[in-house]
Design an enzyme around this catalytic site. Structure first.
Site, short mmCIF file in Angstrom:
data_model
loop_
_atom_site.label_atom_id
_atom_site.label_comp_id
_atom_site.label_asym_id
_atom_site.label_seq_id
_atom_site.Cartn_x
_atom_site.Cartn_y
_atom_site.Cartn_z
N ALA A 32 -38.91 191.14 16.55
CA ALA A 32 -37.74 189.96 17.30
C ALA A 32 -38.41 188.57 17.42
O ALA A 32 -37.82 187.87 17.25
CB ALA A 32 -37.62 190.61 18.75
N GLY A 52 -18.39 187.23 20.28
CA GLY A 52 -18.92 185.81 20.47
C GLY A 52 -19.99 186.09 21.51
O GLY A 52 -20.91 186.81 21.40
N GLY A 64 -31.46 192.05 13.97
CA GLY A 64 -31.93 190.53 13.80
C GLY A 64 -30.68 189.68 14.35
O GLY A 64 -31.27 188.39 14.64
N ALA A 65 -29.64 189.99 14.53
CA ALA A 65 -28.74 189.11 15.06
C ALA A 65 -28.94 188.30 16.27
O ALA A 65 -28.76 187.17 16.40
CB ALA A 65 -27.18 189.57 14.85
N GLY A 66 -29.40 189.20 17.14
CA GLY A 66 -29.75 188.74 18.53
C GLY A 66 -30.81 187.82 18.59
O GLY A 66 -30.69 186.82 19.23
N ASP A 67 -31.85 187.90 17.85
CA ASP A 67 -32.97 187.04 17.36
C ASP A 67 -32.32 185.81 16.93
O ASP A 67 -32.81 184.56 17.27
CB ASP A 67 -34.12 187.72 16.85
CG ASP A 67 -34.21 189.00 17.24
OD1 ASP A 67 -34.24 189.17 18.51
OD2 ASP A 67 -34.68 189.80 16.25
N ASP A 85 -34.22 191.95 8.55
CA ASP A 85 -34.16 191.48 9.94
C ASP A 85 -34.09 189.87 9.88
O ASP A 85 -33.82 189.17 11.09
CB ASP A 85 -35.56 191.79 10.89
CG ASP A 85 -35.20 193.50 10.95
OD1 ASP A 85 -34.88 194.03 10.04
OD2 ASP A 85 -35.89 193.91 11.84
O1 KDG Z 1 -34.15 192.46 17.01
C1 KDG Z 1 -34.80 193.00 16.01
C2 KDG Z 1 -36.09 193.69 16.07
O2 KDG Z 1 -35.63 194.74 17.09
C3 KDG Z 1 -36.59 194.23 14.88
O3 KDG Z 1 -37.00 193.09 14.03
C4 KDG Z 1 -37.84 194.90 15.15
O4 KDG Z 1 -38.94 194.10 16.96
C5 KDG Z 1 -38.51 194.92 16.49
C6 KDG Z 1 -38.47 196.15 17.43
O5 KDG Z 1 -39.37 196.21 18.23
O6 KDG Z 1 -37.49 196.93 17.33
#
Ligand code: KDG
Length: 321
Positions: free
Chosen positions: A38, A232, A258-261, A297
């Site tokens: 993340a 949204g 990865g959308a949240g990050d 991601d």
């Molecule tokens: O937000 C995406 C992450 O969850 C992914 O890239 C992997 O960091 C990660 C995890 O611990 O799940």
């Protein structure tokens, strides 16, 4: 040489092996290798948006660790504070589904990244990382990894606050790492120590007791932001009115991870550039939409130009006022 990064983040960067074709894991014969995690996704997101960002973490002395460092460096992320450890780089294996949520497996227990500790943070601080920075971003994944990793997050928050940085937390509740009962008190305490908290509706409910920003705000941060995916995002500044924006429409979601990050990276970039809460939510939503339109991601994280193009494609009356 002092760090010139405006933003600092820390956590575990993983290698993700993502199934090439949609379907159950048991029927997935081929996987492609991606850099994930993340905070690493967040760091690359900010770098692509033109901001200096430093990453604190550990990787294994293996080819996967090398891949991670090369990738982050290639994206322009400051990797001076990424240490090599004799434990292996953590792995994540993910199926892809067109129907229902995709299963994720972790092979990260005892990994190099989980051995991040307060000494890594102190070392980076000694090199001036917080003194030069304006913002620290942490997530709720790191404190779930190990006691030392949890202490590293606490130390980073303490040092960043002392240095006058804004601090944000993405709750990122990972139920494969800990239960809601274990996570909630830890995430509540962290929320009370930051300026901005981000979460999904479910996470907001677990931590703040309501699916909207109000429960999180009651824990003490100045801003609470709830990410709503295709609906949204909504947010509120303490003593302010709630603000809600629509998502940027996406024709087909190739990989939602990865959308949240990406959203967090867009939000933080907009705030660093002086944007108000609505602007930050809109940039966050544009980044989240870009992320889901590519597999991996961090693959789809947009540049500034891509964000501008996406935002101009959304009619302005499409924003909920
Ligand atoms: O937000 C995406 C992450 O969850 C992914 O890239 C992997 O960091 C990660 C995890 O611990 O799940």
């Amino acid at each position: 040489m002092p760090s010139m990064a405006e933003v600092v983040t820390l956590g575990e960067c993983l290698i993700a092996l993502v199934a090439e074709a949609p379907g159950p894991l048991a029927e997935s014969p081929t996987f492609s290798r991606h850099v994930a995690g993340a905070e690493a996704n967040f760091a690359v997101g900010l770098a692509r948006l033109g901001h200096g960002v430093a990453y604190i973490g550990r990787v294994g002395a293996d080819g996967f660790g090398t891949t991670i460092v090369r990738r982050l460096r290639g994206e322009g992320v400051e990797v001076r504070f990424v240490r090599t450890d004799d434990a292996p780089t953590g792995l994540m294996v993910r199926e892809r589904r067109t129907l229902g949520p995709a299963d994720v497996l972790y092979y990260r227990s005892g990994s190099a990244g989980s051995r991040l500790g307060p000494d890594d943070v102190d070392q980076a601080a000694g090199d001036g990382v917080f003194a030069q920075a304006r913002w620290l971003h942490v997530t709720g994944i790191t404190p779930a990894l190990a006691e030392t990793a949890r202490a590293a997050v606490g130390r980073a928050i303490e040092l960043a606050r002392e240095a006058g940085c804004t601090v944000s937390l993405d709750l990122n509740l990972r139920r494969r790492l800990w239960s809601d009962e274990q996570a909630a008190p830890v995430l509540r305490e962290l929320t009370s120590r930051v300026d901005v908290v981000f979460g999904g509706a479910d996470e907001a409910n677990v931590v703040g007791g309501t699916a909207d920003p109000d429960g999180l705000l009651a824990l003490g941060p100045r801003f609470a932001v709830v990410k709503l995916g295709i609906e949204g995002a909504q947010a509120r500044e303490s003593a302010g009115e709630p603000v809600r924006v629509r998502a940027v429409p996406v024709q087909s979601v190739l990989d939602p991870v990865g959308a949240g990050d990406a959203f967090c990276a867009g939000f933080v970039a907009a705030r660093l550039e002086g944007g108000d809460l609505r602007e930050a939510l809109e940039v966050g939503c544009a980044c989240g939409a870009s992320a889901v339109a590519a597999v991996g991601d961090l693959t789809g994280l947009p540049t500034r130009e891509e964000v501008a193009r996406l935002r101009s494609a959304v009619p302005s009356d499409d924003t909920i006022r």
